[in-house]
Scaffold this motif. Structure first.
Motif, PDB file in Angstrom:
ATOM      1  N   ILE B 673     -28.280  40.405 -24.103  1.00 33.62           N
ATOM      2  CA  ILE B 673     -27.594  41.671 -23.861  1.00 33.62           C
ATOM      3  C   ILE B 673     -26.325  41.368 -23.074  1.00 33.62           C
ATOM      4  O   ILE B 673     -26.373  40.693 -22.033  1.00 33.62           O
ATOM      5  CB  ILE B 673     -28.511  42.645 -23.101  1.00 33.62           C
ATOM      6  CG1 ILE B 673     -29.715  42.992 -23.983  1.00 33.62           C
ATOM      7  CG2 ILE B 673     -27.753  43.910 -22.711  1.00 33.62           C
ATOM      8  CD1 ILE B 673     -30.796  43.752 -23.261  1.00 33.62           C
ATOM      9  N   MET B 674     -25.209  41.867 -23.584  1.00 33.29           N
ATOM     10  CA  MET B 674     -23.933  41.513 -22.960  1.00 33.29           C
ATOM     11  C   MET B 674     -23.572  42.437 -21.801  1.00 33.29           C
ATOM     12  O   MET B 674     -22.661  42.134 -21.042  1.00 33.29           O
ATOM     13  CB  MET B 674     -22.822  41.568 -24.017  1.00 33.29           C
ATOM     14  CG  MET B 674     -23.000  40.535 -25.121  1.00 33.29           C
ATOM     15  SD  MET B 674     -21.562  40.423 -26.196  1.00 33.29           S
ATOM     16  CE  MET B 674     -21.728  41.912 -27.150  1.00 33.29           C
ATOM     17  N   ASN B 675     -24.247  43.564 -21.703  1.00 36.17           N
ATOM     18  CA  ASN B 675     -23.860  44.538 -20.670  1.00 36.17           C
ATOM     19  C   ASN B 675     -25.052  44.904 -19.781  1.00 36.17           C
ATOM     20  O   ASN B 675     -25.300  46.076 -19.523  1.00 36.17           O
ATOM     21  CB  ASN B 675     -23.250  45.788 -21.309  1.00 36.17           C
ATOM     22  CG  ASN B 675     -24.186  46.474 -22.295  1.00 36.17           C
ATOM     23  OD1 ASN B 675     -25.131  45.865 -22.775  1.00 36.17           O
ATOM     24  ND2 ASN B 675     -23.934  47.735 -22.581  1.00 36.17           N
ATOM     25  N   ALA B 676     -25.775  43.887 -19.339  1.00 39.55           N
ATOM     26  CA  ALA B 676     -26.982  44.137 -18.552  1.00 39.55           C
ATOM     27  C   ALA B 676     -26.644  44.391 -17.078  1.00 39.55           C
ATOM     28  O   ALA B 676     -27.105  43.693 -16.174  1.00 39.55           O
ATOM     29  CB  ALA B 676     -27.955  42.970 -18.696  1.00 39.55           C
ATOM     30  N   ASP B 677     -25.810  45.378 -16.831  1.00 35.45           N
ATOM     31  CA  ASP B 677     -25.515  45.767 -15.451  1.00 35.45           C
ATOM     32  C   ASP B 677     -24.968  47.185 -15.464  1.00 35.45           C
ATOM     33  O   ASP B 677     -24.636  47.729 -16.520  1.00 35.45           O
ATOM     34  CB  ASP B 677     -24.524  44.800 -14.800  1.00 35.45           C
ATOM     35  CG  ASP B 677     -23.186  44.792 -15.508  1.00 35.45           C
ATOM     36  OD1 ASP B 677     -22.449  45.783 -15.380  1.00 35.45           O
ATOM     37  OD2 ASP B 677     -22.873  43.805 -16.207  1.00 35.45           O
ATOM     38  N   LEU B 678     -24.861  47.793 -14.296  1.00 33.35           N
ATOM     39  CA  LEU B 678     -24.515  49.214 -14.230  1.00 33.35           C
ATOM     40  C   LEU B 678     -23.012  49.487 -14.330  1.00 33.35           C
ATOM     41  O   LEU B 678     -22.601  50.642 -14.323  1.00 33.35           O
ATOM     42  CB  LEU B 678     -25.080  49.834 -12.949  1.00 33.35           C
ATOM     43  CG  LEU B 678     -26.581  50.144 -13.014  1.00 33.35           C
ATOM     44  CD1 LEU B 678     -27.092  50.608 -11.656  1.00 33.35           C
ATOM     45  CD2 LEU B 678     -26.882  51.200 -14.073  1.00 33.35           C
ATOM     46  N   ALA B 679     -22.217  48.448 -14.440  1.00 30.26           N
ATOM     47  CA  ALA B 679     -20.794  48.693 -14.680  1.00 30.26           C
ATOM     48  C   ALA B 679     -20.528  48.769 -16.178  1.00 30.26           C
ATOM     49  O   ALA B 679     -19.701  49.558 -16.635  1.00 30.26           O
ATOM     50  CB  ALA B 679     -19.951  47.587 -14.060  1.00 30.26           C
ATOM     51  N   GLU B 680     -21.254  47.971 -16.947  1.00 30.02           N
ATOM     52  CA  GLU B 680     -20.949  47.895 -18.379  1.00 30.02           C
ATOM     53  C   GLU B 680     -21.978  48.600 -19.256  1.00 30.02           C
ATOM     54  O   GLU B 680     -21.683  48.955 -20.394  1.00 30.02           O
ATOM     55  CB  GLU B 680     -20.792  46.430 -18.775  1.00 30.02           C
ATOM     56  CG  GLU B 680     -19.569  45.824 -18.106  1.00 30.02           C
ATOM     57  CD  GLU B 680     -19.463  44.332 -18.315  1.00 30.02           C
ATOM     58  OE1 GLU B 680     -18.745  43.931 -19.219  1.00 30.02           O
ATOM     59  OE2 GLU B 680     -20.127  43.582 -17.572  1.00 30.02           O
ATOM     60  N   TYR B 681     -23.185  48.764 -18.767  1.00 30.83           N
ATOM     61  CA  TYR B 681     -24.143  49.660 -19.432  1.00 30.83           C
ATOM     62  C   TYR B 681     -23.827  51.030 -18.853  1.00 30.83           C
ATOM     63  O   TYR B 681     -24.141  51.312 -17.702  1.00 30.83           O
ATOM     64  CB  TYR B 681     -25.585  49.246 -19.128  1.00 30.83           C
ATOM     65  CG  TYR B 681     -26.602  50.122 -19.839  1.00 30.83           C
ATOM     66  CD1 TYR B 681     -27.165  49.718 -21.042  1.00 30.83           C
ATOM     67  CD2 TYR B 681     -26.974  51.356 -19.316  1.00 30.83           C
ATOM     68  CE1 TYR B 681     -28.085  50.528 -21.707  1.00 30.83           C
ATOM     69  CE2 TYR B 681     -27.881  52.171 -19.972  1.00 30.83           C
ATOM     70  CZ  TYR B 681     -28.436  51.747 -21.157  1.00 30.83           C
ATOM     71  OH  TYR B 681     -29.346  52.545 -21.824  1.00 30.83           O
ATOM     72  N   HIS B 682     -23.187  51.850 -19.645  1.00 31.67           N
ATOM     73  CA  HIS B 682     -22.650  53.086 -19.086  1.00 31.67           C
ATOM     74  C   HIS B 682     -23.711  54.171 -18.952  1.00 31.67           C
ATOM     75  O   HIS B 682     -24.451  54.432 -19.896  1.00 31.67           O
ATOM     76  CB  HIS B 682     -21.511  53.605 -19.956  1.00 31.67           C
ATOM     77  CG  HIS B 682     -20.305  52.734 -19.903  1.00 31.67           C
ATOM     78  ND1 HIS B 682     -19.229  52.890 -20.734  1.00 31.67           N
ATOM     79  CD2 HIS B 682     -20.008  51.675 -19.114  1.00 31.67           C
ATOM     80  CE1 HIS B 682     -18.321  51.970 -20.455  1.00 31.67           C
ATOM     81  NE2 HIS B 682     -18.777  51.219 -19.481  1.00 31.67           N
ATOM     82  N   VAL B 683     -23.778  54.750 -17.785  1.00 31.12           N
ATOM     83  CA  VAL B 683     -24.541  55.980 -17.566  1.00 31.12           C
ATOM     84  C   VAL B 683     -23.556  56.964 -16.931  1.00 31.12           C
ATOM     85  O   VAL B 683     -22.564  56.549 -16.349  1.00 31.12           O
ATOM     86  CB  VAL B 683     -25.774  55.757 -16.660  1.00 31.12           C
ATOM     87  CG1 VAL B 683     -26.761  54.804 -17.314  1.00 31.12           C
ATOM     88  CG2 VAL B 683     -25.375  55.255 -15.288  1.00 31.12           C
ATOM     89  N   PRO B 684     -23.818  58.259 -17.067  1.00 29.54           N
ATOM     90  CA  PRO B 684     -22.845  59.207 -16.530  1.00 29.54           C
ATOM     91  C   PRO B 684     -22.687  59.076 -15.011  1.00 29.54           C
ATOM     92  O   PRO B 684     -23.667  58.854 -14.295  1.00 29.54           O
ATOM     93  CB  PRO B 684     -23.443  60.572 -16.887  1.00 29.54           C
ATOM     94  CG  PRO B 684     -24.360  60.310 -18.012  1.00 29.54           C
ATOM     95  CD  PRO B 684     -24.922  58.937 -17.754  1.00 29.54           C
TER      96      PRO B 684
END
Lengths: 165, 748
Positions: B673-684
């Motif tokens: 997974i390339m976006n396994a963090d809260l900056a790149e896995y977007h949540v509102p």
């Protein structure tokens, strides 16, 4: 090796014998000083759960090494209430239901206290939403958070006005 | 919603329906609410997992010596040194058990799988020790795309749900349709990302273990842990007063927590393990991706002649949890022929699990867009089209609904939103800045599961009560709402009711999941409270010295801390007086409660709602903003409107997230997974969320359970996703069938 670091934490001067230079302010508070109100959500400055005030400014405590904070004044969620009397921001969060699980709440509240103190927020909800956007709430309590910040700001301004009068 | 208005659901003399603030409010705003990782028993060690960087293959070496040489490191647990477990982790443990990865061998089945556990005196030493392991791999080609995975026919979807439902002849229905719509929809893998990472503090005392951990299913988990460690269930105590968000990810046993508990036993010292944010993208569940197809037959009157919904749902290579997406179509719109079915696909990922509205969220996303497309194909307003295809009884089965105030939700939501006058065609509205404006809607639906639960209610000599049930307050406001329910049953003010919860030694409070906790634990508390009152009535009515003497049990009513004769209001006695004269210190009421099986058999039970969205889209950049969101929901009796409104808001924000933000992006070359963090896995974030409105539609449900409570935790996602996607089409004329909707989909 041990570094001696002087900190003022919630008004109390503390001398910390730091045995490891890798310790962040967040891990110092949580794992070594039993101040667990400040939360770890991401450990890389992306979620805001660890927000505390250092010398009055909002910071992500997970990104600050204790070794770089000698002489700093740190305020955490534990130092906000005056005994049993809640800080206006804390009271407003309860009234506006500005949280659900409560895990991001200490960070949200410290962020709100910081931005009100900085005088940035104004009464504009859009601006408050923008300024509170460094703090993620996965439960989705944003509407209550915004209401709480606006309300607390008003209460604090009124109080200040009364004190000045 | 005005919180001052009396609720139409309030009963006489009852606190229920009142918008009390949270009982745990002060704890949570002062930092004194204790979450698992806040515990710190004496002598505690820190554990950190090392995780795999490949998605498939095996670990060929680990530099254990380098790690052990690091100052502060106490032990390194690898497949070679992991102590035995009493249960084979490759064997599923029913009902909610999954195969788990606990260093049983060197095989790697997904990226971020634990491959070792490092235990040290400090967190810093354990973290650095884990980084020194320098794992070497023998990597195989990962299978993470729809074309790579093995397809199969699943025996079940979700948690033991049917993989297929068929009513009528769908092919015949499609053949006689005036027009047939056939559309494909894609939803991505999503990760729960509760703010609180999964954590455990484990402390053994002989063959007893105390576990501080966030947990949505205390009794079930005690039994599972006991099986893994070969001890009786009563030797496992779980403390879980609060969860920093669960969303389904904290109901099921996971590997890292087992390893930490094992380490604590082996080292005879308490051990704390907290996953890093990145490590939450693997062993602790997620919402699996889906590839869905809908076929809708329509006659010339704008009615469905057939509805076929198929989902290809992703699971792991080694275990099954399939997002039951297609089942979302079987309970909502009237159709003479219905077919929902699933196919599985095995990918090299961690095993998916239930994530807030499992199945309903993904399925509703596709269904509600398809219905919007069908309305457009018929030249009808989307709301009119839905009313035109309204199901008066459960489609297929024909069973009556236990209650269904969906028409009222449509009407009230549309009114508050200002839906009337919406242009039928797309690209008709602009704001003063030239942004394209669109309005869309979706129907919300969620079932009402009920879990067996137990409770105890103790009336005390001073007339107050202690009520007990083992559940966690994970943000839904359980402590508050459950105390209100208990207070009503006991005829007391909520302030006179002390609630103990959050530890497994208390009566089993069932599962905090499936939006069923308030109903399940609430019914148990209601029944326990009534049991206590019945015993108290027995005392009073049989005591010649009581003004209630001779009234009989049903001849008295409990209210405001007193029992009153029903036939003579002037004759009453306080609880304290009755207990004192009887020389009783307390009266203990107990209950084991479940749903009446006859009522469940005879009725379809769902919460319903309607969500209306406005979006604004930059015509040049394709940037999408949700500017208004109105939801109207009917979910039986509302115990606390303040908390319920917050649940709806949270669900609707998850809908915004599903529609526009969330997606785990996988590099198919590495399977990572390339976006396994809260900056790149977007949540509102706060700035993404416009003003929300949630309307609480009154609904009286005499069948769902004795307290009339349905569930509110998950329904808000359903309907919202479709409403936003449909509003985007209405604004732009572009129909996007892949979530999340991105700006390149609009301008592309």
């Amino acid at each position: 090796m041990s570094l001696s670091i002087s900190l003022t934490i919630n008004g109390q001067p503390r001398t910390i014998a730091l045995d490891d230079p890798r310790v962040t302010l967040l891990d110092l508070l949580r794992e070594r000083l039993d101040l667990t109100g400040t939360k770890k959500g991401c450990d890389r400055g992306q979620c805001g759960a660890c927000t505390v005030l250092v010398d009055g400014r909002r910071i992500n405590s997970c990104l600050s090494l204790v070794a770089s904070l000698d002489g700093a004044d740190v305020q955490t969620i534990e130092g906000l209430a005056d005994g049993d009397a809640l800080h206006p921001v804390q009271a407003a969060f309860i009234e506006a239901d500005g949280f659900q699980c409560g895990y991001c709440t200490p960070g949200q509240i410290m962020s709100a206290v910081g931005l009100i103190k900085e005088g940035h927020a104004s009464g504009d909800p859009e601006r408050v939403r923008e300024l509170m956007s460094g703090n993620i709430c996965r439960c989705g309590a944003y509407q209550g958070i915004t209401e709480a910040v606006l309300e607390a700001q008003k209460v604090m301004a009124d109080k200040k006005g009364r004190n000045a009068a | 919603m005005s919180l001052d208005a009396p609720s139409t659901n309030a009963r006489y003399g009852s606190n229920a329906g009142q918008p009390l603030t949270r009982r745990d409010g002060v704890l949570k705003v002062t930092g004194r609410a204790t979450y698992a990782a806040d515990n710190h028993p004496d002598g505690m060690l820190y554990a950190v997992t090392a995780v795999s960087r490949i998605a498939r293959g095996r670990v060929t070496s680990l530099d254990v010596e380098a790690t052990k040489a690091h100052p502060g490191v106490v032990e390194v647990m690898t497949p070679a040194s992991r102590p035995p477990l009493a249960h084979d982790p490759d064997e599923k443990m029913p009902p909610f058990g999954f195969r788990i990865e606990v260093l049983q061998d060197s095989t790697v089945r997904y990226a971020n799988q634990p491959i070792a556990l490092v235990i040290a005196e400090t967190l810093e030493a354990a973290t650095e020790g884990a980084a020194l392991l320098n794992p070497q791999y023998d990597a195989d080609e990962p299978r993470t795309g729809i074309d790579d995975g093995l397809r199969f026919d699943p025996p079940a979807v979700g948690v033991g749900g049917p993989p297929k439902a068929a009513f009528g002849d769908v092919e015949a229905g499609l053949a006689k349709a005036a027009q047939v719509l056939e559309r494909d929809y894609v939803t991505p893998a999503q990760y729960h990302n509760a703010m609180e990472p999964h954590a455990v503090v484990a402390e053994w005392d002989g063959d007893h273990v105390m576990l501080d951990m966030p947990n949505q299913a205390l009794a079930m988990s005690c039994a599972s842990y006991a099986t893994y460690f070969g001890i009786p269930p009563e030797n496992v105590t779980i403390r879980s007063p609060f969860l920093g968000g669960g969303f389904g990810s904290k109901a099921i046993i996971n590997g890292p927590q087992i390893l930490a508990i094992l380490a604590a036993r082996a080292l005879k010292r308490p051990v704390k393990l907290v996953l890093s944010r990145a490590q939450m993208y693997g062993p602790v569940g997620h919402r699996g991706g889906t590839w869905q197809k809908l076929r809708i037959g329509l006659n010339n009157d704008g009615q469905l002649t057939a509805l076929h919904h198929k989902s290809i749902s992703a699971t792991s290579s080694f275990d099954d949890f399939l997002e039951p997406a297609a089942n979302a179509s079987t309970h909502l719109y009237a159709s003479p022929a219905l077919l929902s079915e699933h196919e599985g696909i095995r990918l090299d990922t961690g095993t998916p699990g239930p994530m807030r509205a499992p199945g309903e969220a993904s399925g509703s996303a596709a269904l509600e867009v398809a219905i919007d497309e069908a309305a457009d194909a018929c030249g009808m307003d989307p709301l009119d089209f839905r009313l035109h295809n309204y199901a008066e009884t459960e489609p297929g089965s024909g069973r009556p609904f236990s209650s269904k105030a969906l028409r009222e939700c449509y009407a009230e939501g549309a009114k508050r939103f200002g839906w009337a006058g919406r242009p039928l065609a797309s690209r008709q509205m602009r704001d003063k800045n030239g942004f394209l404006v669109g309005w869309g809607m979706g129907t919300a639906l969620f079932p009402c599961p009920h879990f067996p639960a137990e409770a105890r209610a103790t009336l005390r000599a001073d007339g107050t009560a202690l009520v007990e049930t083992a559940g966690a307050d994970m943000g839904q406001g359980a402590w508050t709402a459950l105390a209100q329910i208990a207070a009503e049953a006991l005829g007391l003010d909520p302030e006179q009711v002390e609630l103990h919860s959050g530890i497994s030694t208390l009566p089993d409070g069932g599962i905090a999941g499936g939006s069923g906790h308030t109903a399940s634990a609430g019914l148990a508390l209601n029944n326990a409270g009534k049991d206590a009152i019945a015993q108290l009535s027995e005392l009073a009515t049989n005591d010649p010295a009581s003004p209630l003497f001779g009234a009989g049990n049903i001849g008295v009513e409990a209210r405001a801390g007193r029992l009153y004769r029903r036939d003579d209001e002037t004759r009453s006695e306080s609880y304290a007086e009755i207990l004192a004269r009887a020389g009783r210190r307390e009266i203990v009421g107990t209950a084991k409660a479940s749903r009446d099986p006859a009522a469940a058999e005879a009725h379809a039970m769902f919460s319903h709602g309607a969500v209306f969205a406005e979006v604004k889209v930059d015509p040049d950049l394709g940037q999408i903003r949700v500017t208004r969101l109105v939801g109207a929901f009917a979910a039986g009796r509302i115990i606390n409107p303040r908390l319920v409104e917050s649940q709806y808001f949270g669900g609707m924000i998850w809908g915004v997230s599903f529609a526009l933000h969330e997606e785990a992006i996988i590099d198919h070359r590495t399977g990572r997974i390339m976006n396994a963090d809260l900056a790149e896995y977007h949540v509102p974030i706060n700035a993404d969320i416009p003003s929300l409105e949630a309307i609480l539609i009154p609904e009286n449900d005499p069948f769902v359970n004795a307290i009339g409570v349905k569930g509110v935790g998950e329904i808000g996602i359903t309907g919202t996703v479709g409403a936003i996607a449909n509003a985007i089409w209405h604004a732009t004329g572009v129909r996007v069938r892949k979530f999340p909707v991105r700006l390149e989909d609009i301008i592309g």
